[in-house]
Structure formats: structure tokens, C-alpha cells
Write a protein that holds these residues in place. Sequence first.
Motif, mmCIF file in Angstrom:
data_model
loop_
_atom_site.group_PDB
_atom_site.id
_atom_site.type_symbol
_atom_site.label_atom_id
_atom_site.label_comp_id
_atom_site.label_asym_id
_atom_site.label_seq_id
_atom_site.Cartn_x
_atom_site.Cartn_y
_atom_site.Cartn_z
ATOM 1 N N PHE A 168 34.389 28.519 42.155
ATOM 2 C CA PHE A 168 34.433 29.947 41.722
ATOM 3 C C PHE A 168 35.440 30.097 40.595
ATOM 4 C CE2 PHE A 168 32.061 29.992 45.586
ATOM 5 C CZ PHE A 168 31.475 31.357 45.694
ATOM 6 N N LYS A 169 34.847 30.695 39.374
ATOM 7 C CA LYS A 169 35.722 30.965 38.228
ATOM 8 C C LYS A 169 36.640 32.138 38.557
ATOM 9 C CE LYS A 169 32.617 28.933 35.017
ATOM 10 N NZ LYS A 169 31.788 29.177 33.651
ATOM 11 N N PRO A 170 37.690 32.361 37.828
ATOM 12 C CA PRO A 170 38.692 33.268 37.927
ATOM 13 C C PRO A 170 38.005 34.536 37.404
ATOM 14 C CG PRO A 170 39.822 31.549 36.931
ATOM 15 C CD PRO A 170 38.494 30.927 37.307
ATOM 16 N N LEU A 171 38.280 35.579 38.048
ATOM 17 C CA LEU A 171 37.657 36.983 37.557
ATOM 18 C C LEU A 171 38.250 37.145 36.036
ATOM 19 C CD1 LEU A 171 38.515 39.585 40.227
ATOM 20 C CD2 LEU A 171 36.337 38.149 39.937
ATOM 21 N N SER A 172 37.069 37.518 35.185
ATOM 22 C CA SER A 172 37.374 37.586 33.836
ATOM 23 C C SER A 172 38.136 39.043 33.443
ATOM 24 C CB SER A 172 36.041 38.036 32.915
ATOM 25 O OG SER A 172 35.441 39.067 33.160
ATOM 26 N N PRO A 173 39.147 39.238 32.497
ATOM 27 C CA PRO A 173 39.915 40.383 32.461
ATOM 28 C C PRO A 173 38.791 41.615 32.326
ATOM 29 C CG PRO A 173 40.622 38.681 30.946
ATOM 30 C CD PRO A 173 39.383 38.241 31.591
ATOM 31 N N ALA A 174 37.883 41.514 31.865
ATOM 32 C CA ALA A 174 36.861 42.786 31.732
ATOM 33 C C ALA A 174 36.720 43.030 33.372
ATOM 34 C CB ALA A 174 35.841 42.513 30.864
ATOM 35 N N VAL A 175 35.902 42.015 33.942
ATOM 36 C CA VAL A 175 35.533 42.304 35.353
ATOM 37 C C VAL A 175 36.797 42.870 36.168
ATOM 38 C CG1 VAL A 175 34.872 41.439 37.410
ATOM 39 C CG2 VAL A 175 33.721 40.802 35.223
ATOM 40 N N LEU A 176 38.023 42.357 36.142
ATOM 41 C CA LEU A 176 39.065 42.981 36.825
ATOM 42 C C LEU A 176 39.445 44.271 36.446
ATOM 43 C CD1 LEU A 176 41.231 42.292 39.107
ATOM 44 C CD2 LEU A 176 42.461 40.985 37.529
ATOM 45 N N LYS A 177 39.211 44.589 35.215
ATOM 46 C CA LYS A 177 39.596 45.574 34.797
ATOM 47 C C LYS A 177 38.964 46.857 35.305
ATOM 48 C CE LYS A 177 40.146 48.651 30.608
ATOM 49 N NZ LYS A 177 40.097 48.692 29.038
ATOM 50 N N GLU A 178 37.593 46.496 35.221
ATOM 51 C CA GLU A 178 36.519 47.493 35.921
ATOM 52 C C GLU A 178 36.698 47.582 37.278
ATOM 53 O OE1 GLU A 178 31.712 47.869 36.245
ATOM 54 O OE2 GLU A 178 32.600 46.520 35.210
ATOM 55 N N LYS A 179 37.048 46.407 38.032
ATOM 56 C CA LYS A 179 37.473 46.686 39.489
ATOM 57 C C LYS A 179 38.481 47.482 40.088
ATOM 58 C CE LYS A 179 36.674 42.829 42.010
ATOM 59 N NZ LYS A 179 35.760 43.258 43.052
ATOM 60 N N LEU A 180 39.629 47.291 38.924
ATOM 61 C CA LEU A 180 40.753 48.053 39.207
ATOM 62 C C LEU A 180 40.517 49.446 38.940
ATOM 63 C CD1 LEU A 180 43.481 45.736 37.549
ATOM 64 C CD2 LEU A 180 43.098 46.073 39.852
ATOM 65 N N ILE A 181 39.775 49.859 37.924
ATOM 66 C CA ILE A 181 39.523 51.196 37.614
ATOM 67 C C ILE A 181 38.681 51.976 38.825
ATOM 68 C CG2 ILE A 181 38.378 52.674 35.951
ATOM 69 C CD1 ILE A 181 38.931 50.892 33.811
#
Length: 335
Positions: A168-181
Amino acid sequence: MTEAWNEIADIQPTIMGMLKNGMLKNRVAHAYLFEGEKGVGKREASIIFAKSLLCEQQIDGYLPCENCKNCKRINSGNHPDVHLIEPDGLSIKKEQIKSLQEEFSKKSVEANRKIYMIFNADKMSVQAANSLLKFLEEPSSDTVAILVTEQIQRILPTILSRCQVLSFKPLSPAVLKEKLINQGVNIQDSSIIPHLTHNFEEGIRISNEEWFAQAQKIVVKLYEVLNQNPMKALLYLQEEWFVHFKEREQMDRSLDLLFLIYKDLLYIQLDKRELAVFQNKTGEFETHALHLSQRRLADCMGYILEAKRKLLSNTNPQLLMEQLVLNLQEGSSFV
């Protein structure tokens, strides 16, 4: 009905594509090892894969319906043919694996398969790992094993060789940003945190820290002091910086934040303002960016990265920061 699968597929498309193809082609392995760092969807993928395998009304040949008896019982954690094993205390013990083997010697109760999941599989005792190995060496045609780990290097090579390993790859910054928002984290923190961690759970923890909120203010203030009155920068280190950033790990985080400021300046110069993380400072940073050559900006970023490297080699943090400030001062005043 397909939302849960698609949500994981958005962040782990390769993994979910392989699982989908295995089901569509009727080539489901007898043992899988899901490996990767914390918070990248391994547990969620394990559960939804189990539902897909046992679903009575699969959609398109692989998606769990979420409404049948099997899907609902897996969701509630009480399906008789799905067994979860986690560490008992600090480790997974031989007795847990033995109990699993006894359970799996019986026929499936309600489904055509029996599935077992071992979370934190790297925490198996030597005896437990050896017992599992024997289990894997003689797989039953109706049994599927899913081992999950953050520490693949601690899994016996003989166990690895009997599993289909999915990384499993680390979450991309864009995906993590969206999840945090989506979790209610403010825009600035949601922009900064993905540059500090790939882990969603750690990201949430960081966003809730008063220390982190204060850290951002102190780092921005140092940058402003450097630009407005460089002679006061060393004094600011003593009065504010070293009071807040006491531990080496905290100092490392402060350097990450400082680096992001200079990275924002570079994005502004490249006309990529939307990539800047300190959005509330964009106007101020635009003025500064006009006065810096890209060469000078690259030098400043290099000084910060060098400070991070020296911090890891046990250089005195106070001397390190004082030297860094002197390096950043050169040509930094715009007044």
C-alpha cells in the motif's frame, strides 16, 4: 453500495484493481499480505475484500452489496466464517494461531469460504509464526488468509514466500489534504500537514495540537523578523524559538515549517500560488518573492536542508539554529 470500495480505490487504485481482477478471473490467492505504513487503508481494504468474497449478491462480479446477510454480519463483526486476530497484549501468541487452526478444521458455517485476518502480523511470537507457517503450507481450497503489517521486514521470509504481497502506497498530499478538510481541519493546516506526514491519523493528531498551532506562528514570525530587522533574529531565537522548540524532534519540525515558507516563495515566483501552503500570508510573501533571485531562494532552502541533516548528526541545536539564521540573513532585509 460501492462507495466504500471506491473510496479505497481512489487512494490505492493498484491494490484494489488487483483484488478486483483476482475475483473476476476466479484467481483469488489463498494468502495475502497487505503491507504499508499506518493509515493507508490496509484494514479497510481487508474488511471490504472479505465482504466481496462472501457477498451473496455481488455487484458486477466483485463489489459487495452491503445489504445481504454476509455483508451485514461482517460489518457488525460477528460473521462465523470471518476471524480476526490481533495482538493479545504485546504479541500474537501461539495459542491464538492454534485456536484459529482448530476453528478452520471445521466446515464453513454460512459461506463457501472461511477467511481469517491477522492484524499487526509482525507481532507474532516466533512460535505463533511457525504455527502459522504450517497452516499456510497446507492451504485449504476454501480458506483465504489476509495478513496485515506496517513492518514487513519483521515477517518470516518463509511466510512472505507463501503470500501474495500487496504494498500500500503512502497517501498522496492531495488525498490527505482532502481527507483532513473533510474532517473539519482548517484549510491552512490541511495544506501544511501533508508535507509533514503521510498518515491520516497522525495528521488529525497534529491538527489538534495547540503546540503545532503555536509552532506555525513562531516560525512565520522568525521569517518576518529576518526580513524586517535581521539584527533581532538571534535575539528572537533566545526569547521565543528555543522556548517552544525544546526537543530535537520539535526542532526538526520547525525546520520543515521554515522550509515550506521558502517553498511558497518559489511557487509564487513560478506563478503557482495555488500550491502555496501558507495561504493567509500569500500577499506578504508575494512582495518578498519579488526581491529574491531564484538562486538566493535555492541557497536558503539548501541551508535549511543542511540544518536538518546536521540536526540528525547530533549537532548542538542552538548553535545550528544560530548559524542557520546568519546564513538566511544575508540579503534578506527588504526595508
